[in-house]
Motif scaffolding. Structure first.
Motif, PDB file in Angstrom:
ATOM      1  N   ALA A 283       0.812  -1.225   0.000  1.00  0.00           N
ATOM      2  CA  ALA A 283       0.000   0.000   0.000  1.00  0.00           C
ATOM      3  C   ALA A 283       0.840   1.268   0.000  1.00  0.00           C
ATOM      4  N   LEU A 284       1.792   1.329   0.945  1.00  0.00           N
ATOM      5  CA  LEU A 284       2.540   2.589   1.083  1.00  0.00           C
ATOM      6  C   LEU A 284       3.500   2.847  -0.074  1.00  0.00           C
ATOM      7  N   ARG A 285       4.202   1.782  -0.485  1.00  0.00           N
ATOM      8  CA  ARG A 285       5.227   1.973  -1.521  1.00  0.00           C
ATOM      9  C   ARG A 285       4.657   2.571  -2.812  1.00  0.00           C
ATOM     10  N   PRO A 286       3.620   1.959  -3.423  1.00  0.00           N
ATOM     11  CA  PRO A 286       3.083   2.551  -4.662  1.00  0.00           C
ATOM     12  C   PRO A 286       2.570   3.976  -4.468  1.00  0.00           C
ATOM     13  N   THR A 287       1.946   4.222  -3.303  1.00  0.00           N
ATOM     14  CA  THR A 287       1.410   5.567  -3.053  1.00  0.00           C
ATOM     15  C   THR A 287       2.539   6.581  -2.955  1.00  0.00           C
ATOM     16  N   LEU A 288       3.558   6.234  -2.136  1.00  0.00           N
ATOM     17  CA  LEU A 288       4.667   7.170  -1.937  1.00  0.00           C
ATOM     18  C   LEU A 288       5.437   7.405  -3.234  1.00  0.00           C
ATOM     19  N   VAL A 289       5.638   6.321  -4.000  1.00  0.00           N
ATOM     20  CA  VAL A 289       6.370   6.457  -5.272  1.00  0.00           C
ATOM     21  C   VAL A 289       5.587   7.357  -6.225  1.00  0.00           C
ATOM     22  N   THR A 290       4.269   7.178  -6.281  1.00  0.00           N
ATOM     23  CA  THR A 290       3.449   8.018  -7.160  1.00  0.00           C
ATOM     24  C   THR A 290       3.506   9.473  -6.722  1.00  0.00           C
ATOM     25  N   ILE A 291       3.387   9.694  -5.417  1.00  0.00           N
ATOM     26  CA  ILE A 291       3.420  11.075  -4.908  1.00  0.00           C
ATOM     27  C   ILE A 291       4.776  11.717  -5.219  1.00  0.00           C
ATOM     28  N   ALA A 292       5.854  10.962  -4.923  1.00  0.00           N
ATOM     29  CA  ALA A 292       7.200  11.504  -5.162  1.00  0.00           C
ATOM     30  C   ALA A 292       7.404  11.790  -6.647  1.00  0.00           C
ATOM     31  N   GLY A 293       6.928  10.884  -7.506  1.00  0.00           N
ATOM     32  CA  GLY A 293       7.049  11.086  -8.953  1.00  0.00           C
ATOM     33  C   GLY A 293       6.325  12.334  -9.401  1.00  0.00           C
ATOM     34  N   LEU A 294       5.130  12.539  -8.885  1.00  0.00           N
ATOM     35  CA  LEU A 294       4.345  13.715  -9.282  1.00  0.00           C
ATOM     36  C   LEU A 294       4.975  15.004  -8.769  1.00  0.00           C
ATOM     37  N   VAL A 295       5.460  14.952  -7.504  1.00  0.00           N
ATOM     38  CA  VAL A 295       6.109  16.145  -6.940  1.00  0.00           C
ATOM     39  C   VAL A 295       7.370  16.481  -7.743  1.00  0.00           C
ATOM     40  N   GLY A 296       8.143  15.423  -8.071  1.00  0.00           N
ATOM     41  CA  GLY A 296       9.350  15.630  -8.872  1.00  0.00           C
ATOM     42  C   GLY A 296       9.018  16.198 -10.235  1.00  0.00           C
ATOM     43  N   GLU A 297       7.959  15.704 -10.852  1.00  0.00           N
ATOM     44  CA  GLU A 297       7.562  16.189 -12.178  1.00  0.00           C
ATOM     45  C   GLU A 297       7.117  17.654 -12.119  1.00  0.00           C
ATOM     46  N   ILE A 298       6.397  17.987 -11.059  1.00  0.00           N
ATOM     47  CA  ILE A 298       5.964  19.389 -10.886  1.00  0.00           C
ATOM     48  C   ILE A 298       7.195  20.299 -10.753  1.00  0.00           C
ATOM     49  N   ARG A 299       8.152  19.814  -9.955  1.00  0.00           N
ATOM     50  CA  ARG A 299       9.387  20.598  -9.756  1.00  0.00           C
ATOM     51  C   ARG A 299      10.112  20.802 -11.083  1.00  0.00           C
ATOM     52  N   GLN A 300      10.215  19.712 -11.879  1.00  0.00           N
ATOM     53  CA  GLN A 300      10.897  19.805 -13.175  1.00  0.00           C
ATOM     54  C   GLN A 300      10.153  20.728 -14.138  1.00  0.00           C
ATOM     55  N   GLN A 301       8.832  20.589 -14.164  1.00  0.00           N
ATOM     56  CA  GLN A 301       8.035  21.424 -15.068  1.00  0.00           C
ATOM     57  C   GLN A 301       8.164  22.898 -14.690  1.00  0.00           C
ATOM     58  N   LYS A 302       8.245  23.153 -13.378  1.00  0.00           N
ATOM     59  CA  LYS A 302       8.405  24.527 -12.913  1.00  0.00           C
ATOM     60  C   LYS A 302       9.758  25.082 -13.360  1.00  0.00           C
ATOM     61  N   SER A 303      10.777  24.224 -13.204  1.00  0.00           N
ATOM     62  CA  SER A 303      12.119  24.632 -13.619  1.00  0.00           C
ATOM     63  C   SER A 303      12.161  24.899 -15.133  1.00  0.00           C
ATOM     64  N   LEU A 304      11.528  23.999 -15.918  1.00  0.00           N
ATOM     65  CA  LEU A 304      11.473  24.183 -17.371  1.00  0.00           C
ATOM     66  C   LEU A 304      10.729  25.467 -17.721  1.00  0.00           C
ATOM     67  N   SER A 305       9.636  25.690 -17.018  1.00  0.00           N
ATOM     68  CA  SER A 305       8.835  26.893 -17.266  1.00  0.00           C
ATOM     69  C   SER A 305       9.664  28.149 -16.999  1.00  0.00           C
ATOM     70  N   ASP A 306      10.425  28.132 -15.894  1.00  0.00           N
ATOM     71  CA  ASP A 306      11.282  29.280 -15.580  1.00  0.00           C
ATOM     72  C   ASP A 306      12.321  29.509 -16.673  1.00  0.00           C
ATOM     73  N   GLN A 307      12.941  28.387 -17.115  1.00  0.00           N
ATOM     74  CA  GLN A 307      13.951  28.504 -18.165  1.00  0.00           C
ATOM     75  C   GLN A 307      13.350  29.041 -19.457  1.00  0.00           C
ATOM     76  N   LEU A 308      12.155  28.549 -19.795  1.00  0.00           N
ATOM     77  CA  LEU A 308      11.517  28.999 -21.028  1.00  0.00           C
ATOM     78  C   LEU A 308      11.097  30.464 -20.924  1.00  0.00           C
ATOM     79  N   ASN A 309      10.641  30.868 -19.733  1.00  0.00           N
ATOM     80  CA  ASN A 309      10.292  32.284 -19.537  1.00  0.00           C
ATOM     81  C   ASN A 309      11.522  33.171 -19.721  1.00  0.00           C
ATOM     82  N   GLU A 310      12.633  32.679 -19.159  1.00  0.00           N
ATOM     83  CA  GLU A 310      13.886  33.430 -19.284  1.00  0.00           C
ATOM     84  C   GLU A 310      14.296  33.541 -20.760  1.00  0.00           C
ATOM     85  N   LYS A 311      14.120  32.409 -21.483  1.00  0.00           N
ATOM     86  CA  LYS A 311      14.474  32.403 -22.908  1.00  0.00           C
ATOM     87  C   LYS A 311      13.569  33.367 -23.679  1.00  0.00           C
TER      88      LYS A 311
END
Lengths: 218, 65
Positions: A45-73
């Motif tokens: 139960a915990l492992r799939p949930t935590l992995v999914t949450i961590a994956g989504l949080v990581g993806e949000i962080r990456q998308q934010k970073s990409l968005s910042d870079q693209l805004n700068e560009k």
């Protein structure tokens, strides 16, 4: 068979009664069941949930970073566009200095004209190899393995057309011609200038150099 | 006495397993968090761009004949 089943049940009942009677054994069993339950819950139960949450949080962080870079560009592109608008008139001189095509005829005329203005008589002029159309010129001559690769004097992104010309005149005219040639709007890199005395007392100059044009970007 | 020894061993094994599983889950979570996934084709838009222009070079070119 039915008898065996009943006797097994009776045995387990006796064991459970024994466990219920002894608190220490009961506590021990609870600890073991708790640990097993925790392991099962953690894996299933915990492992799939935590992995999914961590994956989504990581993806949000990456998308934010990409968005910042693209805004700068985008800001940089806007800035570049503004600078381009300001200097558009002046950039014509850049096109003239390093055109996007070989423009060898214009160059030949400019050299001829410069020589005439300086008072020199052009005896011979050679340019090439020049790309007229299609892809870059390729040599069919087999490569000499021991030969040192000839480095182009042009900067990266600029292709060079080599030229060689011979002209006659006096020293002052030659000097004026070379100075004018080096100061043409079209970028000319002179690599060699040889002056020697001819039969009629006039000086003959042989000039070697390269003119550049912008290479097409892939 | 023998039974108590088996219980103790079982608890030890289960505790070790729990710690191992917890560490495994931790690493899995960390890996999922740090997994890089830049969409295809976006890298070329992320190339750095220098918007400045060398006005000195333009001045020099303009001063030529």
């Amino acid at each position: 068979m039915a008898l065996d089943y009943k006797s097994s049940l009776a045995r387990y009942r006796r064991y459970v009664q024994l466990v219920a009677e002894k608190p220490l054994l009961q506590a021990s069993l609870f600890v073991i069941f708790s640990l097993v339950l925790m392991i099962v819950l953690l894996v299933l139960a915990l492992r799939p949930t935590l992995v999914t949450i961590a994956g989504l949080v990581g993806e949000i962080r990456q998308q934010k970073s990409l968005s910042d870079q693209l805004n700068e560009k985008i800001l940089k592109v806007q800035e570049a566009s503004a600078i381009l608008s300001q200097n558009r008139q002046r950039l014509e001189v850049l096109d003239e200095a390093v055109p996007d095509r070989p423009m060898w005829l214009n160059m030949a005329e400019a050299v001829q004209s410069t020589a005439s203005v300086s008072g020199l008589v052009v005896v011979d002029m050679e340019m090439g190899p020049i790309q007229i159309s299609g892809s870059e010129p390729v040599t069919t001559k087999p490569k000499d393995q021991n030969a040192v690769a000839e480095e182009s004097p042009m900067p990266v992104g600029v292709a060079g057309i080599s030229f060689e010309m011979t002209a006659t005149g006096d020293y002052g005219q030659i000097r004026q011609f070379l100075a004018t040639l080096e100061n043409l709007k079209r970028i000319v890199l002179l690599s060699e200038a040889r002056i020697y005395k001819g039969d009629a007392g006039l000086l003959t100059v042989t000039v070697k150099g390269d003119v550049g044009y912008a290479q097409k970007r892939n | 006495m023998r039974k108590r020894g088996i219980d103790k061993d079982l608890v030890l094994i289960l505790t070790t397993t729990l710690i191992t599983v917890a560490a495994w889950v931790g690493f899995e979570v960390y890996r999922a968090y740090t997994k890089v996934g830049i969409p295809e084709g976006l890298e070329k838009y992320l190339e750095p761009l220098d918007p400045s222009i060398s006005v000195t070079t333009l001045d020099k070119l303009e001063s030529r004949l």
